[in-house]
Design a protein around this motif. Structure first.
Motif, PDB file in Angstrom:
ATOM      1  N   LYS A   3      70.537 -30.125  26.983  1.00 20.46           N
ATOM      2  CA  LYS A   3      70.786 -31.148  27.998  1.00 20.46           C
ATOM      3  C   LYS A   3      70.794 -30.534  29.386  1.00 20.46           C
ATOM      4  O   LYS A   3      70.207 -31.073  30.320  1.00 20.46           O
ATOM      5  N   MET A   7      67.982 -31.261  32.370  1.00 18.99           N
ATOM      6  CA  MET A   7      68.358 -31.791  33.684  1.00 18.99           C
ATOM      7  C   MET A   7      67.934 -30.846  34.800  1.00 18.99           C
ATOM      8  O   MET A   7      67.545 -31.292  35.874  1.00 18.99           O
ATOM      9  N   PRO A  53      74.350 -36.084  36.905  1.00 17.77           N
ATOM     10  CA  PRO A  53      73.953 -35.826  35.521  1.00 17.77           C
ATOM     11  C   PRO A  53      74.043 -34.347  35.138  1.00 17.77           C
ATOM     12  O   PRO A  53      74.330 -34.031  33.987  1.00 17.77           O
ATOM     13  N   LEU A  56      77.673 -33.898  34.399  1.00 15.00           N
ATOM     14  CA  LEU A  56      78.033 -34.578  33.153  1.00 15.00           C
ATOM     15  C   LEU A  56      77.496 -33.851  31.924  1.00 15.00           C
ATOM     16  O   LEU A  56      78.054 -33.980  30.832  1.00 15.00           O
ATOM     17  N   SER A  57      76.420 -33.092  32.080  1.00 12.92           N
ATOM     18  CA  SER A  57      75.848 -32.396  30.927  1.00 12.92           C
ATOM     19  C   SER A  57      76.740 -31.267  30.419  1.00 12.92           C
ATOM     20  O   SER A  57      76.568 -30.803  29.300  1.00 12.92           O
ATOM     21  N   ASN A  65      78.890 -38.946  27.503  1.00 13.61           N
ATOM     22  CA  ASN A  65      77.515 -38.859  27.008  1.00 13.61           C
ATOM     23  C   ASN A  65      76.797 -40.196  27.128  1.00 13.61           C
ATOM     24  O   ASN A  65      75.607 -40.244  27.411  1.00 13.61           O
ATOM     25  N   PHE A  68      75.961 -40.547  30.739  1.00 15.74           N
ATOM     26  CA  PHE A  68      74.885 -39.601  31.003  1.00 15.74           C
ATOM     27  C   PHE A  68      73.549 -40.167  30.526  1.00 15.74           C
ATOM     28  O   PHE A  68      72.536 -40.073  31.233  1.00 15.74           O
ATOM     29  N   TYR A  71      72.439 -42.966  32.912  1.00 15.09           N
ATOM     30  CA  TYR A  71      71.972 -42.374  34.167  1.00 15.09           C
ATOM     31  C   TYR A  71      70.578 -41.793  33.979  1.00 15.09           C
ATOM     32  O   TYR A  71      69.704 -41.940  34.834  1.00 15.09           O
ATOM     33  N   GLN A  72      70.361 -41.139  32.849  1.00 18.99           N
ATOM     34  CA  GLN A  72      69.049 -40.555  32.579  1.00 18.99           C
ATOM     35  C   GLN A  72      67.989 -41.630  32.388  1.00 18.99           C
ATOM     36  O   GLN A  72      66.823 -41.409  32.715  1.00 18.99           O
ATOM     37  N   THR A 112      70.975 -36.266  23.899  1.00 19.77           N
ATOM     38  CA  THR A 112      72.309 -36.713  24.287  1.00 19.77           C
ATOM     39  C   THR A 112      72.863 -37.714  23.282  1.00 19.77           C
ATOM     40  O   THR A 112      74.031 -37.617  22.877  1.00 19.77           O
TER      41      THR A 112
END
Length: 125
Positions: A3, A7, A53, A56-57, A65, A68, A71-72, A112
């Motif tokens: 992850k 990112m 992000p 958050l990873s 998660n 995340f 958002y992704q 994720t």
């Protein structure tokens, strides 16, 4: 680990796409190297938007998660839009960056979600 790496790659691809856009401005209101202040503001905005992000990873909690992954999904939609822009402005580099960013983003969402599923199973056991 995957992850965080994905990112990081997405952030680098977004910065490269910004520099390609600055190299080939399409009009007076676009980002260009001729106006460095606007380029720096765009770069700063891009980093501020992609910083959450990345942060958050580092956490492995179910709720984080899910946030995340959502958002992704917005980031993937942005890269898919970049592919369309690449077709409008005939640029194979923009299309390649958009496709690569979308593929990496989708794979990161899958990782994720699978990671969240493992955590949910371990909590219920």
């Amino acid at each position: 680990m995957v992850k965080r790496l994905s990112m990081l790659i997405i952030t680098i691809l977004a910065i490269v796409a910004l520099f390609f856009a600055a190299k080939n401005p399409t009009g007076p209101n676009t980002v260009s190297f001729d106006e460095p202040l606007n380029l720096l503001v765009s770069l700063g905005t891009l980093i501020v938007l992609l910083l959450p992000p990345v942060i958050l990873s580092f956490f492995n909690h179910l709720v984080l998660n899910i946030i995340f992954a959502i958002y992704q999904a917005f980031i993937v939609l942005t890269f898919l839009g970049l592919i369309i822009v690449g077709f409008v402005i005939p640029s194979s580099w923009i299309i390649a960056i958009g496709a690569l960013g979308a593929i990496i983003g989708i794979s990161s969402i899958v990782v994720t979600i699978l990671d969240s599923g493992k955590e949910a199973n371990s909590v219920s056991n």
